[in-house]
Design a protein around this motif. Structure first.
Motif, PDB file in Angstrom:
ATOM      1  N   GLN A 189       4.666   3.515   0.674  1.00  0.00           N
ATOM      2  CA  GLN A 189       4.060   4.779   1.061  1.00  0.00           C
ATOM      3  C   GLN A 189       4.478   5.220   2.459  1.00  0.00           C
ATOM      4  O   GLN A 189       4.641   6.406   2.713  1.00  0.00           O
ATOM      5  CB  GLN A 189       2.534   4.668   1.000  1.00  0.00           C
TER       6      GLN A 189
ATOM      7  N   PRO B 214       1.807   3.128  -4.483  1.00  0.00           N
ATOM      8  CA  PRO B 214       2.429   4.181  -3.672  1.00  0.00           C
ATOM      9  C   PRO B 214       3.026   5.259  -4.571  1.00  0.00           C
ATOM     10  O   PRO B 214       3.309   5.021  -5.748  1.00  0.00           O
ATOM     11  CB  PRO B 214       3.519   3.433  -2.902  1.00  0.00           C
ATOM     12  N   ASP B 215       3.241   6.447  -4.010  1.00  0.00           N
ATOM     13  CA  ASP B 215       3.752   7.568  -4.806  1.00  0.00           C
ATOM     14  C   ASP B 215       5.048   7.225  -5.528  1.00  0.00           C
ATOM     15  O   ASP B 215       5.256   7.633  -6.670  1.00  0.00           O
ATOM     16  CB  ASP B 215       3.963   8.798  -3.912  1.00  0.00           C
TER      17      ASP B 215
ATOM     18  N   THR C 145      -1.702   2.000  -1.489  1.00  0.00           N
ATOM     19  CA  THR C 145      -2.182   3.195  -0.802  1.00  0.00           C
ATOM     20  C   THR C 145      -3.583   3.484  -1.333  1.00  0.00           C
ATOM     21  O   THR C 145      -3.953   3.010  -2.414  1.00  0.00           O
ATOM     22  CB  THR C 145      -1.243   4.399  -1.018  1.00  0.00           C
TER      23      THR C 145
END
Length: 204
Positions: free
Chosen positions: A66, A121-122, A115
């Motif tokens: 992230q 995380p994205d 995150t």
């Protein structure tokens, strides 16, 4: 500390979001016998009986990051593999939302942080969504060798949650752990786990 060698159940029992800062790490070692052995073992055996790949590639370093720390570590390990003469690729986990693509590699090193409340995380969300699906074959990664380096912060709940979940799920889909997963804590210093874990991955 790292958990019991390649034991996803032990990883799941240890339960912080947060990726933390990047710490100074030791210089690359001259050899990589642990990873080399994993690559060699997979190279003489098809990664999957159902794989459509015509040849098994070398080592994959893939990350969920992230703030960039996990990505930086994966990229550094990738460069060290190349320096050791090991064919290597580095990419975010979302590049493998089609899980079959991961079977093209002899061995996979996953570096992943958290995150929010221990979430992916994205750049790992699509991969994790596919990996955790109940419809995924329990043998989709049969023959694939893997290890995980999770990054977290024990000041938060669900410490290294994604690293532990991925470790557990990879084992549950047929992958074989070739090196003890590590779970680094930014609350006390990521380097306390990252440095010895990395030294073990690249034995001198």
């Amino acid at each position: 500390n790292t958990t019991s060698a390649c034991n996803p159940a032990a990883a799941a029992m240890e339960s912080t979001a947060g990726e933390g800062r990047q710490e100074g790490l030791p210089a690359a070692a001259d050899a990589a016998t642990t990873v080399t052995a994993a690559v060699a073992a997979a190279s003489i055996t098809p990664v999957s009986a159902t794989s459509t790949s015509t040849s098994v590639q070398g080592l994959l370093f893939t990350y969920g990051s992230q703030t960039g720390v996990a990505q930086g570590l994966a990229e550094m390990l990738h460069e060290e593999a190349l320096a050791a003469g090991i064919p290597s690729t580095v990419a975010e986990l979302n590049a493998f939302k089609e899980l079959e693509k991961m079977r093209d590699f002899a061995a996979v090193v996953i570096v992943c942080s958290n995150t929010g409340e221990g979430e992916a995380p994205d750049n790992a969300k699509l991969f994790w969504r596919k990996l955790k699906a109940k419809t995924v074959s329990p043998t989709i990664f049969q023959g694939l060798q893997y290890t995980v380096l999770g990054l977290g912060d024990s000041n938060y709940n669900l410490f290294c949650n994604m690293g532990k979940l991925i470790t557990q799920r990879m084992a549950g889909t047929g992958a074989a752990c070739f090196y003890e997963p590590g779970f680094a804590d930014d609350g006390v210093g990521l380097e306390l786990v990252v440095e010895p874990w990395r030294e073990g991955l690249w034995p001198a």
